[in-house]
Every structure is written in C-alpha cells, then in structure tokens.
Design an enzyme around this catalytic site. Structure first.
Site, PDB file in Angstrom:
ATOM      1  CG  ASP A 291     -60.514 -39.432 -35.401  1.00 54.09           C
ATOM      2  OD1 ASP A 291     -61.099 -40.516 -35.176  1.00 54.09           O
ATOM      3  OD2 ASP A 291     -60.012 -39.186 -36.516  1.00 54.09           O
TER       4      ASP A 291
HETATM    5  C1  BGC Z   1     -60.746 -42.156 -38.068  1.00 54.88           C
HETATM    6  C2  BGC Z   1     -62.145 -41.601 -38.084  1.00 54.88           C
HETATM    7  C3  BGC Z   1     -63.142 -42.669 -37.719  1.00 54.88           C
HETATM    8  C4  BGC Z   1     -62.775 -43.276 -36.374  1.00 54.88           C
HETATM    9  C5  BGC Z   1     -63.743 -44.344 -35.911  1.00 54.88           C
HETATM   10  C6  BGC Z   1     -60.440 -42.940 -36.800  1.00 54.88           C
HETATM   11  O1  BGC Z   1     -59.256 -43.636 -36.912  1.00 54.88           O
HETATM   12  O2  BGC Z   1     -59.820 -41.104 -38.218  1.00 54.88           O
HETATM   13  O3  BGC Z   1     -62.437 -41.064 -39.347  1.00 54.88           O
HETATM   14  O4  BGC Z   1     -64.433 -42.140 -37.684  1.00 54.88           O
HETATM   15  O5  BGC Z   1     -61.484 -43.845 -36.480  1.00 54.88           O
HETATM   16  O6  BGC Z   1     -63.677 -45.474 -36.672  1.00 54.88           O
END
Ligand code: BGC
Length: 759
Positions: A291
């Site tokens: 993530d």
């Molecule tokens: C979130 C994810 C997301 C990623 C990209 C993160 O802050 O937890 O769910 O896919 O950002 O946008």
C-alpha cells in the site's frame, strides 16, 4: 490461476555474464506475447530489474497526471519505473507508454493503475451499497462497466475490490467493502474480480483486479484507521480471510498489502501471511503491491531500522511492487548485488510483474489501451447509466414502512423535501470517485421535481422546514452523512447524527405529517430517533450518478425495494462492534435486567436493524425447510436444502432468502448463526417458488489451531428466513464422521452460489 514455470535457476546461471552486455542492443526487443520472460530477465541489469518493482505517482488522487513532466519521462527512458498510479487518459498515457517502448533499452511496457472502485466515469453505488443488493451479479456488472471505461482511458489495473471484512462502523473504510460477513463478502469479492478481469486479461476491455488490503486491515483496533489488528488464527481464517481466498479462486491478478500490523507484524513485511499462506498454502502466483508508502512505514512500525532493512523485509515477505515510497528504487539494487538470495527474490518479483504485463498482452500491443475514439465514445454511455440506475435501485434497503406510507401515490399532493443532502450531487459519488463528475449526478431534488409538480425544497433550518412541512401532505427528509465522513482516515468515535439534523428531524416530526426519511451514508448509523419518528425509512447510501432517479422510482413504487443490510445497524455507537454471528455466551442476553447476561444495561439487547434486514412493498411467507437427505458424510457428498417461499402480498417483489447454519456442539464454541447461502428471487403475487441451496460437508468446516480446517461429526441446525433476525423455517442435518476441510467454508460456498431457483 495460471501456473507459471519456475526457471529461475536457469536464469541465474546466465545473469552475471549477460546482463547489460553490449550485445543487448542487437537482441530482439521484448515486443511479442511470445516474449520469453526468462530470456528477458537474463538481459536485465540489476537497476532495470529494480525499475520494474517501482510504482510512481503520476499525480495525486484529484490531480491525475500532474507529475508527468520531463523528469518522469527520463526515468521511464532509463528503465527506472515499472508502473504509474493516479494517471488517466488514453492520449497522455500513450505518450508515456511510447517512451517506455521506444526509448528505453529493453522496451518493457508500463502498467497504469488507479483506484477504480465503484465506477470510472459512470459512478455506481459505493461498495457497501453494492453489497446491499445481495446479488453478486450486480457487483460483477458494476465492475465490468468500470473496467470497460477505465481500460478505454489507458488503465490496466485497478486497486479493487476492497474485500476487508468490517465489523466496526467507526472504521471509515467500511464504505469501501462488503460489510461484516465473510460469506457475503467472499461472493462479492469473487464477483468483482470476475467483473474487472472479464474473460481474460488479454481482452482490451479488461483490467487487472487488485484485491486489498491483504491481512486483517478491517480489524483495526477500535475502528481507528491504520491501527493494528490483533486476531486469533481462527478469527483470521474464518472471518477476515475468506473474501481474499475467494478472490484468489476467482483469479485476481494482484493483491495489495494492508497498512496495519497483524498480531504484531506489519502485513507489508509479514512472511507468514504473504509468502507462507498466500503464495504457499493458496498457491497464488500473481503480483503483490504494497500500500501507499507501506514499505517505508515498516520503519515507523518499528520492525526496520533503515530503509535498506525495510526493503529487504518487504521483498523477502513477497511484496513485488513498491507503491511510491521509493525504498526499493533506492535500496534494492545494492542489496541484490551483494547477496544472491536477495537477487533471487528480486528475480521472482520481476518475473511476476513481467508475467502480468504479458498476460495483459502489452508485449504484443502496448497501445491497445490507448484508443482515443473508444475513450470518447464509451464514457457515461447510455447503457452504463441505465445499469447504474438499475443497480442503485437494487441497493436501496427499506428499513421501516409503518402503515404502508410508502410507496407514495403519484398524486401525492404537496411534498416537502427537506435536508441539504437531497441536493448534494458530489456526495452521491461517495469515496473513490475515479473520474466521476459532480455534474453527471442526478440528485434526489432534481429527480423528484422532474416527476412531481408540487415540491417545496428546504435545505436546512428548522423554522423553514416546519413551515414547508405544515403546508405539505407528506415530508421526505434526507438525513445522514456526506461523502467525507467515510473512506480512508475517516474513522469517527461518535456515529450519531449531528445535532442540527436531530433538531430538523424533531421539528418536522412535530407537525404530525407522514414522514419518510432517506438515510444517506457510507456506514451503518445508530439512529433510533429516526426509527421512532419516521413512518418510513430507506437506507439510500451513496448511490452514484443515478441516485436521484433510483430513489424517486422507489418512493413511487416503480421499484419495489429488496436490498438487505450487509452490516448491522447499532442502536448507539457504544454498541459496536455488534456483528450477527456472535459466539453463544454462558449467560445469553436477556431483556430481564434482574439477571446478569451478556448485554449493555442501557440498551435493548438487539441492534437497531439486524444483518440481512430489509423490507418490501409486498410480503412473503415461508413453508417448511426440507432436505433431500438428513445425513452427510464428513468426507464428501452434498445435501440439497429447499424452502418454498410465497409472495403473500399484492406487489411483485424480490425476497432475499437467507440460509444460516449453527453447529450447536463442537470442539470449540461456534457462532449462533453463520450465513451459508442466499438467493435474491423475484416472486409474483400469489406465486410460490422453491428456493434451493446445496451444502457440502466443507460448508461446516471450522478452523482448528494447528490442524487446519476440520469437519466434525454431529448435528447442524439450518435456519432460513428473510433476515438474520427473521428465521421462518428450520431443519437439521447430521454430519457422519470426521474429515479435514480443504478451504474456508465461505470461499467454497462462492463456487456453488449460482445455482438456479426452481419454480
Ligand atoms: C489506500 C489504498 C489505495 C492507495 C492508492 C492508499 O492510501 O489505502 O486503498 O489503493 O492509497 O491510492
């Protein structure tokens, strides 16, 4: 899932001698789907390998492509980037892809990614609302439309479905998933993977699913986003992992790690769950992306001292791609050059990334996602809107309808429409709106005024609301949350409505006029006062671009509501978490305060609205439950459970028939109810339909510490009904013998969930 050949040993022999040699320039470029990944790996320098593991941001969520300047192009030309996220557009992304294909040494295509969660341009209901359809075909269809639009805009990859089981509505991300139940969640997870990936990644209108956030992100302590999860192995296996397992079975091309710790170990560096469980036990062969900066955050978690240690931990655990923290970019090269074991892991990760690029057909035709004519014609296409409205209607849950105040007659006289949410277009797009535009949304106000001549709209203010209510024949009051109360980092300690809304409710209710409340929001809300004051209550979530028409058609009876709650609505924030599948207690809850039982003394023992609850304009009755056999051998076989359901009312309507099971005596305490089957069926007035479920012994497996899935002998209770608290038919089944189960019951069940319904 496709099996891939492991020819690492062969690659490694050739690695040091060939990588980056001058002869490279004469070798054929990597431009065919017949591309030999092994041969390509051999030709890559360490830095080019690391480049494949690097995902950079092309912009920010609301400023897509904003960072794609000349410096980024240079990085692409140098082979330092494998993927971009928060990018979009067939034309701008073609230019980026062209630089990778034509101007980098090896011509390896880039992967373009975005969070396309419930629509790209045509925004559908938020995932929690999609789960309220209790129809995986709807979730699949919404994902299919999203993939068609996103792929036309140059995207190969979405970070969805979000399959985190969420049992604590204080957690703002409950809106992004399918609610509290692993069985329903598993069905929705698999359906969305199928929708995004269609009949295969090679098709130009499909995108890779990115199932997230692997581990138990939804179990964040106290519902505080990013907090650690401390769950027993049984709870992990039985409650949190089934939707992930179902996504693996449906062939998800990628997973994303969770931000948080699982039993003390951050998932992004957690070998036990990423490498041993996911890749080892489940045999998963696809890509794992971290993530956002979660590799770097291994230091903040206190399991890595330096960026190099963080890089090593994540790679060793099995994280293939580093989302934006640049830790891999900066550290992995030196680590790999110094240690053959790290180089081996690096090669594995590169191989997995190259394989999905090949599966997408990008080595064959890197520009197939960059057809500007397709992009221009497909966005918000009329059939997409029609589908968005159909599914929005199916997401609506009628929570109360006293005195049949709904549906409203067309000649309903004067309508007082009250509450700012009734005309808030942006809010209907919900969390993660990709390229959804405010102006595409038809609000409740617009839709209502379009079909009814006598609407007085009052956004807020108790005095004006009372005046409008007094002059009206019926009040429609929009209450709840705006889009910014749910989503990432939107955890709240108090879920009750704000004072101003409670005052508005009390004010209009005091007029004594028939009152319909539309409850908007992205989580279960504790609203006992709404239940008390309103004649009718509809949960309308955030329904996307067609929110208004879907609600209005439901109010007037053009749509007979049949959505069901995918998560328990509590009476107060202090009652959460309060999922339906509790373990029995030695002191079962009783309303009798003279006895000491499992309960809060200041609340009734029931939730406000139970899991699976939802009403219809018609009524249903259940006949007796029958089984084609009363025993099932633990080692195999199946039993068919059937129940006749009759539409006893005047409207054609759908019932969501739910099948719950309980193992009353086992080696460990088992939940009082577990969902093991559901069907949403249309039944004509007066008609009876026989609804069937097929159960195997595997549906009753329990996780036994140290021994895995176990099927134990003994009786199983079966309960069918229209909600977890509305059981209408019961039966019993006996399991003969003892056996090992193969997988979590919830994920097995997904495969048998599309059986027909006999009339
Ligand atoms: C979130 C994810 C997301 C990623 C990209 C993160 O802050 O937890 O769910 O896919 O950002 O946008």
């Amino acid at each position: 899932m496709k099996a891939i050949r492991t020819t690492l040993a062969a690659c490694l022999v050739a690695l040091s001698s060939l990588a980056g040699s001058p002869a490279d320039s004469q070798l054929p470029r990597a431009e065919s789907s017949r591309v030999d990944i092994d041969a390509l790996l051999v030709r890559m320098t360490t830095s080019e390998k690391v480049g494949q593991l690097v995902q950079r941001m092309g912009g920010r969520q609301r400023a897509l492509n904003s960072r794609l300047g000349p410096e980024e192009l240079e990085k692409v030309r140098r082979g330092e980037v494998g993927s971009y996220l928060h990018v979009a557009g067939a034309e701008p992304l073609r230019e980026l892809q062209r630089a990778a294909i034509e101007e980098s040494r090896l011509g390896i295509p880039l992967l373009f990614a975005m969070d396309v969660v419930h629509g790209y341009r045509t925004i559908f209901p938020v995932p929690l609302a999609l789960a309220a359809t209790w129809d995986p075909a709807d979730a699949e269809s919404a994902a299919r439309v999203a993939a068609r639009e996103a792929s036309a805009a140059g995207l190969h990859w979405t970070f969805a479905p979000m399959v985190d089981v969420a049992r604590d509505p204080r957690w703002g991300r409950i809106v992004e998933g399918s609610g509290e139940d692993p069985f329903l969640g598993a069905a929705m997870a698999a359906a969305q993977v199928r929708g995004f990936q269609g009949s295969g990644l090679a098709d130009a209108d499909t995108i890779m699913a990115g199932t997230k956030h692997f581990g138990a992100y939804g179990a964040a302590e106290g519902g505080r986003d990013y907090a650690g999860a401390d769950v027993s192995e049984r709870t992990l296996r039985e409650t949190y992992l089934p939707p992930f397992e179902a996504a693996a079975r449906a062939g998800t091309a990628s997973y994303m790690t969770a931000f948080n710790t699982l039993n003390g170990v951050p998932t992004t560096g957690n070998q036990a769950v990423l490498r041993d469980l996911l890749r080892g036990e489940w045999g998963y062969r696809g890509v794992m992306v971290s993530d956002w900066r979660s590799i770097e955050e291994l230091m903040a978690h206190g399991v890595a001292d330096t960026r190099a240690e963080a890089a090593g931990l994540a790679l060793e655990a099995g994280v293939d791609m580093d989302m934006v923290s640049d830790v891999y970019a900066e550290e992995l090269g030196a680590l790999a050059d110094a240690d053959p074991a790290v180089m081996r892991r690096l090669d594995e990760a590169v191989r997995r990334i190259l394989l999905v690029k090949r599966d997408l057909g990008l080595f064959d035709d890197p520009y197939k996602y960059h057809d500007t004519a397709r992009e221009a014609s497909i966005m918000l296409a009329s059939d997409h809107r029609v589908e968005a409205r159909r599914i929005a209607e199916r997401s609506i849950v009628m929570l109360k309808n006293e005195g049949n105040v709904l549906p409203m007659a067309r000649e309903a006289g004067r309508i007082a429409l009250i509450g700012a949410l009734a005309d808030n277009a942006f809010t209907q797009l919900g969390s993660w709106r990709a390229r959804g535009q405010e102006e595409d949304v038809v609000t409740l106000r617009t839709a209502l005024e379009a079909v009814h001549a006598n609407v007085t709209y009052v956004p807020e203010g108790a005095d004006a609301a009372i005046a409008a209510a007094r002059g009206a024949d019926i009040i429609v009051l929009a209450l709840g949350e705006d889009f910014d109360r749910t989503g990432e980092a939107r955890s709240f300690a108090g879920l009750e409505l704000p004072d101003a809304q409670n005052e508005l409710l009390a004010a209009v209710a005091s007029t004594g006029k028939p009152l319909v409340v539309l409850l908007m929001g992205g989580r279960p809300l504790p609203v006992p006062n709404v239940h008390e004051h309103a004649d009718a209550v509809l949960a309308t979530w955030f329904l996307g671009v067609e929110a208004g028409p879907a609600i209005v058609r439901t109010l007037f009876g053009d749509n007979n509501p049949a959505g069901r709650l995918p998560a328990t609505f509590p009476r107060a924030t202090g009652q959460v978490p309060f999922a339906y599948d509790q373990l029995p207690s030695g002191r079962p809850a009783s309303e009798d305060l003279a006895t000491d039982t499992v309960r809060y003394r200041d609340l009734p023992i029931t939730p406000l609205y139970a899991f699976g609850h939802g009403l219809s304009y018609t009524t249903f009755s259940y006949g007796p439950l029958s089984l084609d056999q009363s025993t099932i051998p633990a080692g195999g076989g199946s039993v068919t459970v059937s129940v006749p359901v009759t539409n006893t009312g005047k409207w054609r309507g759908e019932e969501v028939v739910q099948l719950y099971v309980r193992d009353p005596v086992a080696s460990v305490s088992r939940p009082v109810k577990q969902l093991r089957g559901f069907r949403r069926v249309m039944i004509e007035p007066g008609e009876t339909r026989l609804v069937e479920f097929t159960l195997t012994a595997g549906h009753f497996a329990l996780w036994s510490q140290g021994e895995g899935w176990q099927i134990e002998p003994g009786s199983i209770q079966l309960m069918a009904g229209g909600a977890s608290d509305a059981i209408s038919a019961q039966g019993e089944l006996t399991i003969i013998g003892r056996a090992h189960g193969a997988a979590s019951p919830a994920s097995i069940a997904v495969e048998s969930s599309d059986e027909g319904v006999a009339s």
